[in-house]
Design an enzyme around this catalytic site. Structure first.
Site, PDB file in Angstrom:
ATOM      1  N   GLY A   8       1.060  -1.340   0.001  1.00 52.89           N
ATOM      2  CA  GLY A   8      -0.033  -0.021  -0.035  1.00 52.89           C
ATOM      3  C   GLY A   8       0.836   1.210   0.097  1.00 52.89           C
ATOM      4  N   GLY A  11      -0.570   4.982  -1.158  1.00 50.20           N
ATOM      5  CA  GLY A  11      -1.474   5.797  -0.375  1.00 50.20           C
ATOM      6  C   GLY A  11      -1.111   6.861   0.471  1.00 50.20           C
ATOM      7  CD  GLN A  12      -3.689  10.752   4.643  1.00 46.68           C
ATOM      8  OE1 GLN A  12      -4.633   9.753   4.916  1.00 46.68           O
ATOM      9  NE2 GLN A  12      -3.729  11.965   5.135  1.00 46.68           N
ATOM     10  CG  ASP A  34      -0.673   0.667  -3.970  1.00 47.22           C
ATOM     11  OD1 ASP A  34      -1.581   0.488  -4.498  1.00 47.22           O
ATOM     12  OD2 ASP A  34      -0.465   1.372  -2.862  1.00 47.22           O
ATOM     13  CB  ILE A  35      -3.345  -2.908  -6.700  1.00 44.20           C
ATOM     14  CG1 ILE A  35      -4.379  -2.048  -5.574  1.00 44.20           C
ATOM     15  CG2 ILE A  35      -3.349  -4.492  -6.023  1.00 44.20           C
ATOM     16  CD1 ILE A  35      -5.413  -2.351  -5.609  1.00 44.20           C
ATOM     17  CG  ASP A  52      -4.392  -8.243  -5.333  1.00 46.66           C
ATOM     18  OD1 ASP A  52      -4.532  -7.983  -4.100  1.00 46.66           O
ATOM     19  OD2 ASP A  52      -5.185  -8.249  -6.166  1.00 46.66           O
ATOM     20  CE1 TYR A 142     -10.732   1.579   7.763  1.00 47.06           C
ATOM     21  CE2 TYR A 142     -11.533   3.146   9.445  1.00 47.06           C
ATOM     22  CZ  TYR A 142     -10.341   2.458   8.705  1.00 47.06           C
ATOM     23  OH  TYR A 142      -9.311   2.975   8.916  1.00 47.06           O
ATOM     24  CE  LYS A 146      -8.403  -0.458   9.799  1.00 45.37           C
ATOM     25  NZ  LYS A 146      -7.227  -0.956   8.801  1.00 45.37           N
TER      26      LYS A 146
HETATM   27  P1  NAD Z   1      -4.935   4.854   1.336  1.00 47.60           P
HETATM   28  O1  NAD Z   1      -6.248   4.443   0.721  1.00 47.60           O
HETATM   29  O2  NAD Z   1      -4.508   6.139   1.198  1.00 47.60           O
HETATM   30  O3  NAD Z   1      -3.890   3.966   0.799  1.00 47.60           O
HETATM   31  C1  NAD Z   1      -4.220   2.593   0.890  1.00 47.60           C
HETATM   32  C2  NAD Z   1      -3.120   1.785  -0.130  1.00 47.60           C
HETATM   33  O4  NAD Z   1      -3.473   0.483  -0.510  1.00 47.60           O
HETATM   34  C3  NAD Z   1      -3.737   2.399  -1.710  1.00 47.60           C
HETATM   35  O5  NAD Z   1      -2.467   2.985  -2.409  1.00 47.60           O
HETATM   36  C4  NAD Z   1      -4.274   1.340  -2.531  1.00 47.60           C
HETATM   37  O6  NAD Z   1      -3.772   1.197  -4.013  1.00 47.60           O
HETATM   38  C5  NAD Z   1      -3.485   0.123  -1.540  1.00 47.60           C
HETATM   39  N1  NAD Z   1      -4.272  -1.308  -1.752  1.00 47.60           N
HETATM   40  C6  NAD Z   1      -5.642  -1.342  -1.732  1.00 47.60           C
HETATM   41  N2  NAD Z   1      -5.966  -2.564  -2.060  1.00 47.60           N
HETATM   42  C7  NAD Z   1      -4.640  -3.302  -2.087  1.00 47.60           C
HETATM   43  C8  NAD Z   1      -4.203  -4.619  -2.482  1.00 47.60           C
HETATM   44  N3  NAD Z   1      -5.339  -5.616  -2.792  1.00 47.60           N
HETATM   45  N4  NAD Z   1      -3.139  -5.047  -2.573  1.00 47.60           N
HETATM   46  C9  NAD Z   1      -2.132  -4.062  -2.274  1.00 47.60           C
HETATM   47  N5  NAD Z   1      -2.394  -2.421  -2.220  1.00 47.60           N
HETATM   48  C10 NAD Z   1      -3.675  -2.292  -2.132  1.00 47.60           C
HETATM   49  O7  NAD Z   1      -5.007   4.488   2.804  1.00 47.60           O
HETATM   50  P2  NAD Z   1      -4.001   5.197   4.090  1.00 47.60           P
HETATM   51  O8  NAD Z   1      -4.702   6.410   4.556  1.00 47.60           O
HETATM   52  O9  NAD Z   1      -2.664   5.220   3.582  1.00 47.60           O
HETATM   53  O10 NAD Z   1      -4.269   3.973   5.197  1.00 47.60           O
HETATM   54  C11 NAD Z   1      -3.504   3.072   5.297  1.00 47.60           C
HETATM   55  C12 NAD Z   1      -4.097   2.207   6.332  1.00 47.60           C
HETATM   56  O11 NAD Z   1      -3.880   3.019   7.508  1.00 47.60           O
HETATM   57  C13 NAD Z   1      -5.385   1.322   6.296  1.00 47.60           C
HETATM   58  O12 NAD Z   1      -5.491   0.185   7.025  1.00 47.60           O
HETATM   59  C14 NAD Z   1      -6.124   2.454   7.084  1.00 47.60           C
HETATM   60  O13 NAD Z   1      -7.437   1.754   7.498  1.00 47.60           O
HETATM   61  C15 NAD Z   1      -5.349   2.835   8.141  1.00 47.60           C
HETATM   62  N6  NAD Z   1      -5.705   4.074   8.839  1.00 47.60           N
HETATM   63  C16 NAD Z   1      -5.676   5.239   8.142  1.00 47.60           C
HETATM   64  C17 NAD Z   1      -6.180   6.356   8.795  1.00 47.60           C
HETATM   65  C18 NAD Z   1      -5.853   7.809   7.868  1.00 47.60           C
HETATM   66  O14 NAD Z   1      -6.363   8.772   8.643  1.00 47.60           O
HETATM   67  N7  NAD Z   1      -5.233   7.795   6.815  1.00 47.60           N
HETATM   68  C19 NAD Z   1      -6.499   6.493  10.076  1.00 47.60           C
HETATM   69  C20 NAD Z   1      -6.673   5.259  10.625  1.00 47.60           C
HETATM   70  C21 NAD Z   1      -6.188   3.943  10.064  1.00 47.60           C
HETATM   71  N1  SER Z   2      -9.250   8.111   8.676  1.00 43.15           N
HETATM   72  C1  SER Z   2      -9.629   6.931   8.894  1.00 43.15           C
HETATM   73  C2  SER Z   2     -11.131   7.133   8.122  1.00 43.15           C
HETATM   74  O1  SER Z   2     -11.758   7.938   8.360  1.00 43.15           O
HETATM   75  C3  SER Z   2      -9.865   6.665  10.318  1.00 43.15           C
HETATM   76  O2  SER Z   2      -9.572   5.350  10.466  1.00 43.15           O
HETATM   77  O3  SER Z   2     -11.719   6.145   7.716  1.00 43.15           O
END
Ligand code: NAD
Ligand code: SER
Length: 315
Positions: A8, A11-12, A34-35, A52, A142, A146
């Protein structure tokens, strides 16, 4: 020598965590996957592959071939997007986790980071200064995924010796990569829209308080947890991390200190109910005591950074 797989990386969180891991462990030792295509700085600074996490057999081959010892699994469907496809989101979120838990059980990639979220709490949880151990009745798909994930992580640790570690991230705020479909995304969008248009229509109501954290603090916390001595970790479910707590009205006021003409309007949508079921602030004293969580940014310092960096990025 650690060899690290980030799942991943586009992603963010992954787009920043990967670069920090490469700075610490060496570019050639951090395998970004990543995918979807990654940003140029990730592709150019070290190995990047399309992979994936749901394809278990490819995942195992990748890990064995590259002698991976640690995995950061960031693949998930976030809260807002998950509510649009509940059954599919459950399937993806759980399979993504279970594949990396099995991977840790079966291969040398024994150390696994998997993020949980404040979404594990629900409307019956104490809303302010939410304790580490408390009532947990999440009512979003979600949050349910979790909470189930945390239980599985702890189970694999106790039953199979997997070195699973986890944080309950609050909403994360960053300027590099835009947020991926969550309920806390407003707190990223608001800065972009302030610079782009001087105004923002918020999908949460003005007094909705949520816990939030600046990305550099979240990344430091993540790596600190992964580097902590195992004997210091009293928890193998997931650690509360709180950061700061603010409302949309308070972010708007912080932005106005730099852009006095900034305007905000409110049009709550389906994500309001999700936010209303989550804590307003978090007690993260267990993380502070066990492994020294020490976040730095508060609303004003973060706002100044966000506005400056987004202005540069969009220039
Ligand atoms: P995001 O959606 O920005 O990034 C997730 C990445 O995973 C994406 O680039 C997506 O292409 C990739 N992905 C999706 N399916 C996939 C697969 N099958 N194989 C490989 N890659 C795949 O999410 P994020 O904000 O970077 O969050 C990452 C993790 O942190 C998640 O588990 C999310 O629940 C957790 N989280 C994030 C936040 C937040 O505020 N950003 C808060 C709480 C928890
Ligand atoms: N930033 C995340 C969401 O809003 C919290 O897990 O889904």
């Amino acid at each position: 020598m650690e060899r690290i797989l980030v799942i991943g990386c586009s992603g963010q969180i992954g787009s920043e965590l990967t670069l920090e891991l490469r700075r610490i462990y060496g570019n050639e030792n951090v395998f970004a996957t990543d995918i979807k295509q990654a940003a140029t700085d990730i592709v150019e600074s070290g190995p990047f592959d399309i992979l994936d996490v749901l394809d278990y057999s490819n995942l195992v081959h990748f890990v064995v071939r590259n002698k991976i010892t640690q995995v950061y699994n960031l693949a998930a469907v976030l809260s807002g997007n998950a509510e649009k496809i509940p059954q599919k989101a459950w399937e993806i979120n759980m399979k993504a986790l279970m594949n990396t838990l099995e991977l840790a059980r079966e291969t040398d990639a024994k150390k696994l980071f998997w993020p949980s979220s404040i979404a594990v709490f629900g409307p019956t949880t104490p809303r302010y200064n939410t304790p580490q151990l408390t009532v947990m009745e999440p009512n979003t798909v979600y949050g349910i995924s979790k909470l189930a994930g945390e239980r599985w992580g702890e189970y694999y640790h106790k039953r199979y010796g997997v070195d699973y570690r986890s944080l309950r991230y609050p909403g994360l705020i960053s300027y590099k990569t835009e947020a991926g479909g969550g309920t806390t995304d407003y707190a990223v969008e608001i800065y972009y829209e302030a610079i782009r248009n001087g105004s923002y229509e918020c999908f949460l109501s003005e007094n909705t308080a949520l816990p939030m954290m600046f990305m550099s603090d979240a990344i430091k916390a993540t790596i600190d947890l992964m580097e902590a001595a195992p004997e210091n970790l009293s928890l193998r479910s997931s650690y509360n991390v709180g950061g700061m707590s603010f409302t949309p009205k308070e972010v708007a006021a912080a932005i106005r200190k730099h852009m006095p003409s900034f305007e905000i309007t409110y049009k709550p949508d389906f994500r309001q109910a999700i936010a209303d079921s989550w804590p307003a602030s978090i007690d993260d004293s267990v993380a502070r005591k066990d492994w020294g969580l020490n976040d730095q940014h508060k609303l004003d310092s973060m706002t100044e950074l966000m506005l400056n960096e987004i202005r540069l990025k969009l220039a």
